[in-house]
Structure formats: structure tokens, C-alpha cells
Motif scaffolding. Structure first.
Motif, PDB file in Angstrom:
ATOM      1  N   PHE A 259      -8.107 -70.813  42.743  1.00 46.87           N
ATOM      2  CA  PHE A 259      -8.689 -71.180  43.645  1.00 46.87           C
ATOM      3  C   PHE A 259     -10.134 -70.377  43.911  1.00 46.87           C
ATOM      4  O   PHE A 259     -10.460 -69.348  43.848  1.00 46.87           O
ATOM      5  N   LEU A 260     -10.881 -71.379  43.782  1.00 51.98           N
ATOM      6  CA  LEU A 260     -12.421 -71.125  43.443  1.00 51.98           C
ATOM      7  C   LEU A 260     -13.229 -70.917  45.049  1.00 51.98           C
ATOM      8  O   LEU A 260     -13.111 -71.898  45.549  1.00 51.98           O
ATOM      9  N   GLN A 261     -13.909 -69.696  45.082  1.00 51.37           N
ATOM     10  CA  GLN A 261     -14.557 -69.692  46.298  1.00 51.37           C
ATOM     11  C   GLN A 261     -15.901 -69.528  46.017  1.00 51.37           C
ATOM     12  O   GLN A 261     -17.012 -70.601  45.758  1.00 51.37           O
ATOM     13  N   GLY A 262     -16.585 -68.156  46.146  1.00 54.21           N
ATOM     14  CA  GLY A 262     -18.197 -67.954  45.706  1.00 54.21           C
ATOM     15  C   GLY A 262     -18.771 -68.558  44.660  1.00 54.21           C
ATOM     16  O   GLY A 262     -17.977 -68.842  43.648  1.00 54.21           O
ATOM     17  N   LEU A 263     -20.078 -69.000  44.832  1.00 55.72           N
ATOM     18  CA  LEU A 263     -20.797 -69.513  43.520  1.00 55.72           C
ATOM     19  C   LEU A 263     -22.198 -68.993  43.558  1.00 55.72           C
ATOM     20  O   LEU A 263     -22.735 -68.754  44.537  1.00 55.72           O
ATOM     21  N   ALA A 264     -22.295 -68.860  42.345  1.00 53.15           N
ATOM     22  CA  ALA A 264     -24.035 -68.352  42.038  1.00 53.15           C
ATOM     23  C   ALA A 264     -24.738 -69.002  40.979  1.00 53.15           C
ATOM     24  O   ALA A 264     -23.843 -69.479  39.948  1.00 53.15           O
ATOM     25  N   LEU A 265     -26.091 -68.968  40.889  1.00 47.96           N
ATOM     26  CA  LEU A 265     -26.624 -69.485  39.887  1.00 47.96           C
ATOM     27  C   LEU A 265     -27.563 -68.699  39.030  1.00 47.96           C
ATOM     28  O   LEU A 265     -28.393 -67.939  39.661  1.00 47.96           O
ATOM     29  N   ASP A 266     -27.540 -68.583  37.739  1.00 49.26           N
ATOM     30  CA  ASP A 266     -28.601 -67.731  37.050  1.00 49.26           C
ATOM     31  C   ASP A 266     -29.901 -68.588  36.673  1.00 49.26           C
ATOM     32  O   ASP A 266     -29.949 -69.762  36.763  1.00 49.26           O
TER      33      ASP A 266
END
Length: 346
Positions: A259-266
Motif C-alpha cells: 500500500f504505497l503512499q508518500g514519495l520523495a526524490l533524491d
């Protein structure tokens, strides 16, 4: 889409008409969505409604995020399992956080947006009644907050009164503010993704099944790709955005058993997401063309659900640490070895 094992890389392409007001029938029963602009905030008309303790799970890799000799960014990835550290459990019922770059982490605490420094000292940034999901910051230090119960997106300055910048929504959820101060956000309740322009115009990016169950969202400016999770489907999706800001091509990149929620990019272009079902933080290695490399990697498991993920910024908060927040307000941090992509405020 059924997954093979836990993970399945998928290639499902849909070429979109390059216009900002595309509409479709959502899998959540959404109808047509109108895009309008106004100087004091735009309205989107909708016809459709969606006690932990510190634990070391393994030694963290000691690789540096930069080369002290050349000054070049080191994109080598530390191997899991990594370690997590407990930061705070003070942000009751908050599902997202943001950093002001001046040494404070901000999150919701009851009706207040609270700023907490690295020493744990807290102060009230502003009062915005009601529960919320997404929380981000503009380049001038204003906070944008997704108030799902009130079905609006709101902007507020320190000590100021909240002003709605997008109304007529259903369930505004994940948000991302890019370096042009454009606010990208998901609304899974009406299976839509929108963008609020700096002048207040609200633009519909995509609607229908391709936007269903939208969770976390980031705009990858280097590759001009909009990435977002489809939470209960366990999918990572993306839309190519043309130079005029219009959607060009939609793709389901990953289907997962989770159940995928938050997302961030490096800064090296890799993605990080939270699996709220299994309480895990995952890394998705992405090459320079935007293609996945290998399988997704579980970096660490934590004792309570996590939703929002953000890289640290400002004194006392490491730029290579990913800070993950869950509901009941617990924040943990994990050193992932690479700084986050640039986001406001500067």
C-alpha cells in the motif's frame, strides 16, 4: 494489475492529448472536472466524491553523499538493512511534514501547524482547523496544506489566516511544490491530479482511472516527469510533462504487493516511498532516462505505519536523512546516503 511475487515492473503506456484540461471517468466514480482561474484562488467543480521505540535494524552504510576532493555528488547507494532513529511522537494525527530550511520541522498537531527545532522546542506556525493530509512549503515560507475534510487546498503564512487556493475538491491528498512554486496534488476522491499555478490558476493534469487512488507525488524537474503512487493498487505511476506543462504520456511503472503512499526524490533521481501496509521504507533506483533499475529495495521496517516522507533540511536535520511520519504522529529518520532533490524554500 496483478504483481509477480512482491514486485512487478510494468510498462503500460497511454499517450495523452497535450492539454491541461483533460478529463475522464474515474474509477472512484468521478465525473467531469472544470478548471477555472481567479485572482484570489481558483475553484475546481467536482461531481464525484476516497508507541514506537528506537530500533536498529542493521548497520547503515557509511558512504558519503559527496566527494570531498572533486565536489561531485556521490550517487552510490547504501545497502540495506539500514537503521532508523526515533525523532518524535508529538505530531498527533499528522500524515505529512515539511522543513523550512531554517532549522525547523513542521507538521500538524491538532488545529495547529507546529514548528519543531532539532532540540525539540516547539512553536505554533499558524492555526488551520481540521484534519489534513499533504503539507508543503512555498519559496516565501508560506505553507500549503491539503484539508481533506473541508475539501480544499489552503495556503497560510506564519501567524496568518488560511486562504483557500483550490476548492470544490473531494479528498486532496499528496502534494509537491516545485521550484517554480507550482503546487501539484492528488485528489483520489475524484480520481484526479491537479496543479495550482503561481497566479492561482488551477489546472487539471489527468483524471479517470490513470489518476485513481493517488497518494504521494513529486515532479522530477530534471526529467520533466510527474511521479505518483496509486496507494491501494500498490502502483508507482508517472506522466511525462511537456515544456508547456501539459501531460504527454502516462505509464504504470511498478506494481507491488503493498500500500504505497508518500514519495520523495533524491538528487541522483532515485525515488523513495512508504508502504503503509507493511510499515516499510523502500528505495526505487531510477536511471537518467527515468527507467527503473533492478528491483525495489526495502531499506528498513519500522514499528508503526508511515505515510509522508521528506528529506531533512536546515540546522540539525541531515540532508541525507529521510524523515518519515505516520499517524499517530510518530517521526523516524533514516540515513539513505544521498541528499534530497532541491525543493522550496531555498
Amino acid at each position: 494489475m496483478a504483481s509477480m511475487g512482491r514486485w512487478s515492473w510494468s510498462v503500460v503506456l497511454v499517450v495523452l492529448v497535450a492539454c491541461g484540461d483533460s478529463t475522464g471517468d474515474g474509477d472512484d466514480g468521478a465525473g467531469d472536472t472544470a478548471t477555472t482561474a481567479a485572482s484570489d484562488g481558483a475553484s475546481v467543480q467536482s461531481t464525484g466524491p476516497e508507541t514506537p521505540a528506537t530500533e536498529d535494524t542493521g548497520p547503515a552504510d557509511s558512504s558519503s553523499s559527496g566527494d570531498a576532493t572533486t565536489g561531485e555528488l556521490d550517487c552510490s547507494l547504501p545497502e540495506p538493512p539500514l537503521a532508523f532513529e526515533m525523532v518524535t511522537d508529538a505530531f498527533a494525527q499528522s500524515e505529512d511534514l515539511v522543513f523550512d530550511g531554517a532549522g525547523n520541522m513542521l507538521a500538524k498537531q491538532g488545529d495547529d501547524i507546529v514548528a519543531m527545532d532539532a532540540g525539540g522546542q516547539m512553536s505554533t506556525f499558524a492555526t488551520v482547523p481540521g484534519p489534513s493530509f499533504g503539507l508543503r512549503m512555498m519559496s516565501n515560507g508560506d505553507v500549503v496544506i491539503a484539508r481533506w475534510m473541508d475539501q480544499v487546498l489552503t495556503r497560510v503564512s506564519a501567524g496568518g489566516s488560511p486562504v483557500d487556493i483550490a476548492t470544490g475538491l473531494t479528498m486532496p491528498n499528496g502534494m509537491y511544490v516545485d521550484l517554480q512554486d507550482r503546487v501539484w496534488f492528488t485528489d483520489p476522491g475524484q480520481a484526479s491530479i491537479f496543479r495550482v499555478e503561481p497566479d492561482g490558476t488551477v489546472t487539471l493534469i489527468i483524471a479517470g482511472s490513470e489518476a485513481g487512488a493517488g497518494g504521494g507525488i513529486v515532479f522530477d524537474e530534471a526529467r520533466s516527469m510527474l511521479w505518483y503512487t496509486a496507494s491501494e493498487y500498490g502502483q508507482l505511476r508517472r506522466i511525462e510533462i511537456d515544456p508547456a506543462g501539459n501531460p504527454v504520456e502516462f505509464e504504470i511503472v511498478l506494481s507491488a504487493d503493498g500500500f504505497l503512499q508518500g514519495l520523495a526524490l533524491d538528487q541522483c533521481g532515485n525515488l523513495y516511498t512508504a508502504d503503509t501496509r507493511d510499515n516499510e521504507l523502500m528505495r526505487l533506483e531510477i536511471d537518467e532516462t527515468g527507467q527503473p533499475v533492478g528491483e525495489p529495495v526495502v531499506l528498513v521496517g519500522v514499528p508503526s505505519p508511515i505515510y509522508g516522507v521528506q528529506f531533512g533540511k536546515g540546522d540539525g536535520f541531515s540532508p541525507t536523512n529521510l524523515y518519515a511520519i505516520g499517524n499517530p504522529g510518530t517521526v523516524v529518520s533514516v540515513d539513505v546516503g544521498i541528499p534530497g532533490a532541491d525543493v522550496p524554500p531555498g
